[in-house]
Design a protein around this motif. Structure first.
Motif, PDB file in Angstrom:
ATOM      1  N   TRP A 157       4.292   1.998   4.575  1.00 56.36           N
ATOM      2  CA  TRP A 157       5.473   1.278   4.123  1.00 56.36           C
ATOM      3  C   TRP A 157       6.339   1.073   5.080  1.00 56.36           C
ATOM      4  CZ3 TRP A 157      10.109   4.988   2.468  1.00 56.36           C
ATOM      5  CH2 TRP A 157      11.144   4.129   1.585  1.00 56.36           C
ATOM      6  N   ALA A 158       6.302   1.405   6.146  1.00 57.37           N
ATOM      7  CA  ALA A 158       7.071   0.812   7.482  1.00 57.37           C
ATOM      8  C   ALA A 158       6.503  -0.510   8.014  1.00 57.37           C
ATOM      9  CB  ALA A 158       7.075   1.857   8.600  1.00 57.37           C
ATOM     10  N   ALA A 159       5.100  -0.599   8.151  1.00 60.74           N
ATOM     11  CA  ALA A 159       4.445  -1.821   8.281  1.00 60.74           C
ATOM     12  C   ALA A 159       4.747  -2.961   7.417  1.00 60.74           C
ATOM     13  CB  ALA A 159       3.035  -1.545   8.352  1.00 60.74           C
ATOM     14  N   LEU A 160       4.747  -2.479   6.070  1.00 61.98           N
ATOM     15  CA  LEU A 160       5.107  -3.507   5.001  1.00 61.98           C
ATOM     16  C   LEU A 160       6.476  -4.008   5.123  1.00 61.98           C
ATOM     17  CD1 LEU A 160       3.127  -2.393   1.609  1.00 61.98           C
ATOM     18  CD2 LEU A 160       3.031  -4.994   2.751  1.00 61.98           C
TER      19      LEU A 160
ATOM     20  N   CYS B 255       7.866  -7.744   5.538  1.00 61.62           N
ATOM     21  CA  CYS B 255       8.357  -8.504   4.645  1.00 61.62           C
ATOM     22  C   CYS B 255       9.863  -9.039   5.193  1.00 61.62           C
ATOM     23  CB  CYS B 255       8.494  -7.445   3.485  1.00 61.62           C
ATOM     24  SG  CYS B 255       7.085  -6.957   2.571  1.00 61.62           S
ATOM     25  N   LEU B 256      10.275  -8.475   6.210  1.00 63.32           N
ATOM     26  CA  LEU B 256      11.635  -8.785   6.832  1.00 63.32           C
ATOM     27  C   LEU B 256      11.311 -10.305   7.460  1.00 63.32           C
ATOM     28  CD1 LEU B 256      13.217  -5.788   8.027  1.00 63.32           C
ATOM     29  CD2 LEU B 256      14.011  -7.034   6.374  1.00 63.32           C
TER      30      LEU B 256
ATOM     31  N   PRO C  55      17.101  -4.194  -1.002  1.00 63.42           N
ATOM     32  CA  PRO C  55      15.987  -4.823  -1.870  1.00 63.42           C
ATOM     33  C   PRO C  55      14.815  -4.932  -1.102  1.00 63.42           C
ATOM     34  CG  PRO C  55      18.193  -5.953  -1.852  1.00 63.42           C
ATOM     35  CD  PRO C  55      18.322  -4.928  -0.984  1.00 63.42           C
ATOM     36  N   ASN C  56      14.858  -5.094   0.194  1.00 66.31           N
ATOM     37  CA  ASN C  56      13.447  -5.095   0.960  1.00 66.31           C
ATOM     38  C   ASN C  56      12.774  -3.786   0.895  1.00 66.31           C
ATOM     39  OD1 ASN C  56      11.860  -6.428   2.877  1.00 66.31           O
ATOM     40  ND2 ASN C  56      12.158  -4.751   4.141  1.00 66.31           N
TER      41      ASN C  56
ATOM     42  N   LEU D  35       8.298  -0.427  -0.813  1.00 62.98           N
ATOM     43  CA  LEU D  35       7.897   0.439  -1.384  1.00 62.98           C
ATOM     44  C   LEU D  35       7.081   0.409  -2.724  1.00 62.98           C
ATOM     45  CD1 LEU D  35       7.840   3.631  -1.570  1.00 62.98           C
ATOM     46  CD2 LEU D  35      10.003   3.624  -2.649  1.00 62.98           C
ATOM     47  N   SER D  36       7.245  -0.284  -3.567  1.00 65.69           N
ATOM     48  CA  SER D  36       6.568  -0.959  -4.721  1.00 65.69           C
ATOM     49  C   SER D  36       5.055  -1.252  -4.211  1.00 65.69           C
ATOM     50  CB  SER D  36       7.074  -1.761  -5.671  1.00 65.69           C
ATOM     51  OG  SER D  36       6.345  -2.100  -6.802  1.00 65.69           O
TER      52      SER D  36
END
Length: 361
Positions: free
Chosen positions: A192-195, A199-200, A65-66, A71-72
């Motif tokens: 994407w990796a940073a987001l 987000c975690l 989900p994360n 990614l979105s």
């Protein structure tokens, strides 16, 4: 050895940019630097992450989900990656373009692999190339776009996340080279990796994080900065047509599908330590004392080039004595254009560097 059946697909996702994305449509005509790659097969990359004790339950309930949500959010500034490459059936029908339309999405495959050893894939020893193929997604080709024309339509990017239970995970990347060079694609991957990492964290507004990362260095899509003063765009496209006609008797000209035949080719990693690099530099300085600057990249390329040439004869290849050998590498030209392009220009901006040398046996 891994087979197609070694990977079980858990989920097919179509990930769109967030509904709040500003852009509803965008057309990026191919520059001559993009057109050069029009008829090349997709670029395939695989990134492996060692995550001990990564359970299947945690992967499905929390990681996936994360990954999907981040990614979105990442697609908000990188929305052309959710689009398609549109190639008209002939040069009179229009110019190839990267087209993003409202509702476009990016294909994401979620999979699991339980039959291939993760440590085997990440080791430095020789591994059969076929063992990596199931971890890479395909770019599905369509011969018709939404308008009903006969233009060839190809997604520019596809992703596959594969779980290796209790070992780690991999991310397979397939992209059409016309959408961007390695610098562009890895800028997207790093965002994407940073987001995903942010987000975690607890008590954080994900949308605010996405906006901050995007505004920090948003990708630049301005194709008017690429000046085609010599008419190379049409030349590169015509050369591609000749290339396809040469293979028109083949059973298929679809270069987007994965190989179906087995191969004896292997993939092996070689680690060059800092100490080894210094030894190579000292050896080069002894033979070429006039050298003012000697980079690590230069000595490593020279070492690899020399090793490749020396192994040609022993491997059974016919080599003429005194034959000229060529070495090619790509260089980023963003800072070398006139005027220079910004470092965040998203697209292709590379040149081919060729070095030739007469090698002694």
């Amino acid at each position: 050895m891994a087979t197609e059946n070694s990977v079980t697909v858990l989920k097919h996702s179509l990930v769109p940019p967030p509904s709040s994305a500003v852009a509803t449509a965008m057309s990026l005509p191919l520059t001559f630097l993009d057109m050069l790659w029009l008829h090349f097969p997709p670029v395939e990359r695989l990134v492996l992450y060692e995550v001990p004790q990564l359970s299947r339950a945690h992967f499905i309930e929390h990681i996936i989900p994360n990954l999907e949500h981040s990614l979105s959010l990442t697609l908000q500034p990188f929305f052309p990656l959710a689009g398609n490459l549109i190639v008209p059936s002939n040069s009179n029908s229009g110019t190839p373009e990267i087209l993003y339309k409202n509702g476009s999405s990016l294909a994401l495959i979620i999979a699991e692999c339980t039959t291939t050893d993760f440590n085997y894939l990440t080791a430095n020893h020789a591994r059969n190339c076929c063992d990596f193929h199931p971890l890479i997604p395909e770019l599905k080709l369509s011969n018709q776009d939404d308008s009903g024309s006969t233009a060839r339509t190809t997604p520019v990017l596809a992703l596959q996340v594969t779980l290796f239970p209790d070992c780690g995970m991999s991310i397979g990347i397939s992209n059409h080279h016309t959408v961007g060079d390695a610098g562009s694609i890895f800028r997207f991957m790093k965002t994407w990796a940073a987001l995903c990492s942010k987000c975690l964290e607890d008590n954080i507004d994900r949308d605010d994080v996405a906006a901050t990362l995007a505004s920090d260095s948003p990708p630049c899509y301005d194709r008017t900065m690429i000046k085609d003063t010599k008419g190379l765009n049409s030349i590169f496209r015509d050369q591609g047509v000749v290339f396809l006609k040469f293979f028109q008797n083949e059973s298929s000209t679809d270069t987007t599908t994965k190989p179906t035949t087995k191969t004896e080719k292997v993939r092996r990693s070689f680690v060059i330590s800092r100490n080894n690099i210094e030894k190579l530099k000292n050896l080069a300085r002894q033979k070429r004392p006039q050298l003012v600057h000697l980079s690590s990249f230069t000595v490593i390329c020279a070492h690899v080039w020399t090793c490749l040439v020396k192994c040609r004869g022993p491997s059974g290849e016919q080599v003429d004595k005194g034959e000229v050998e060529y070495f090619y590498c790509l260089a980023d030209c963003r800072g070398r254009m006139d005027p220079p392009l910004p470092s965040n220009y998203f697209g292709n901006c590379q040149t081919l560097i060729r070095k030739n040398e007469k090698m002694e046996s």
